[in-house]
Design a protein around this motif. Sequence first.
Motif, mmCIF file in Angstrom:
data_model
loop_
_atom_site.group_PDB
_atom_site.id
_atom_site.type_symbol
_atom_site.label_atom_id
_atom_site.label_comp_id
_atom_site.label_asym_id
_atom_site.label_seq_id
_atom_site.Cartn_x
_atom_site.Cartn_y
_atom_site.Cartn_z
ATOM 1 N N HIS A 1 -3.322 10.366 -17.023
ATOM 2 C CA HIS A 1 -3.793 9.241 -17.836
ATOM 3 C C HIS A 1 -4.894 9.763 -18.754
ATOM 4 N N ARG B 1 -1.377 10.724 -2.683
ATOM 5 C CA ARG B 1 0.075 10.939 -2.773
ATOM 6 C C ARG B 1 0.596 11.551 -1.486
ATOM 7 N N GLY C 1 -4.790 1.216 -13.214
ATOM 8 C CA GLY C 1 -3.498 0.825 -12.657
ATOM 9 C C GLY C 1 -2.818 1.915 -11.850
ATOM 10 N N LEU C 2 -3.589 2.905 -11.379
ATOM 11 C CA LEU C 2 -3.018 4.036 -10.655
ATOM 12 C C LEU C 2 -3.123 3.889 -9.135
ATOM 13 N N ARG D 1 -4.146 1.101 -5.740
ATOM 14 C CA ARG D 1 -4.418 -0.265 -5.276
ATOM 15 C C ARG D 1 -5.098 -0.194 -3.917
ATOM 16 N N THR E 1 -0.193 3.191 -6.855
ATOM 17 C CA THR E 1 0.769 2.220 -7.357
ATOM 18 C C THR E 1 2.041 2.970 -7.751
ATOM 19 N N GLU E 2 3.099 2.269 -8.029
ATOM 20 C CA GLU E 2 4.315 2.933 -8.505
ATOM 21 C C GLU E 2 4.031 3.708 -9.780
ATOM 22 N N GLU E 3 3.252 3.103 -10.679
ATOM 23 C CA GLU E 3 2.883 3.790 -11.923
ATOM 24 C C GLU E 3 2.038 5.021 -11.621
ATOM 25 N N GLY E 4 1.128 4.907 -10.655
ATOM 26 C CA GLY E 4 0.316 6.048 -10.258
ATOM 27 C C GLY E 4 1.162 7.178 -9.694
ATOM 28 N N GLN E 5 2.144 6.840 -8.858
ATOM 29 C CA GLN E 5 3.049 7.856 -8.309
ATOM 30 C C GLN E 5 3.863 8.515 -9.423
ATOM 31 N N ARG E 6 4.388 7.704 -10.316
ATOM 32 C CA ARG E 6 5.213 8.238 -11.400
ATOM 33 C C ARG E 6 4.400 9.206 -12.274
ATOM 34 N N ARG E 7 3.227 8.779 -12.679
ATOM 35 C CA ARG E 7 2.389 9.627 -13.542
ATOM 36 C C ARG E 7 1.925 10.884 -12.809
#
Length: 146
Positions: free
Chosen positions: A35, A50, A82-83, A85, A101-107
């Motif tokens: 990010h 992670r 938003g990475l 929660r 978060t899902e976005e955190g995992q993806r990034r």
Amino acid sequence: MDDHSPEILRFVEHELTALLRRGRSLSFEVAREVHPDLDQNAYGLLLWLRRSDATRLTDLSARLGISKGTLSRQINGLEALGLVRREPEPEDRRAWRLTLTEEGQRRFDAARATRLAMFRRIVESWSRRDVEDFGRLLRRFNDALD
């Protein structure tokens, strides 16, 4: 019996200092991949989250050697991006579980893939045994620091 001459220890210190300097620079780059507003120190925090799926703030604080106050501020920043929660711990409502978060995992996974590809390029001419030995010795060194 101490057979670690000052020359050998200076050599290790020099190489470790170079590694740490390069590591800080790399962490800055990788953090920006996750990010653009991510603090470079947060990559290691994301790595632990992670790896552990969900963990308590107090456990993470102890594992990373970071005060709960400092860690809480870092988590607040990651939540704002938003990475990460924070969810109440089911067994103890006073405690919080931290997860990506899902976005955190993806990034994180995308940035990590880039980092691992770089590591692969660096050691591609090394034997498998050399890479295993390097990892084993790094772990031994890190364990001794703990």
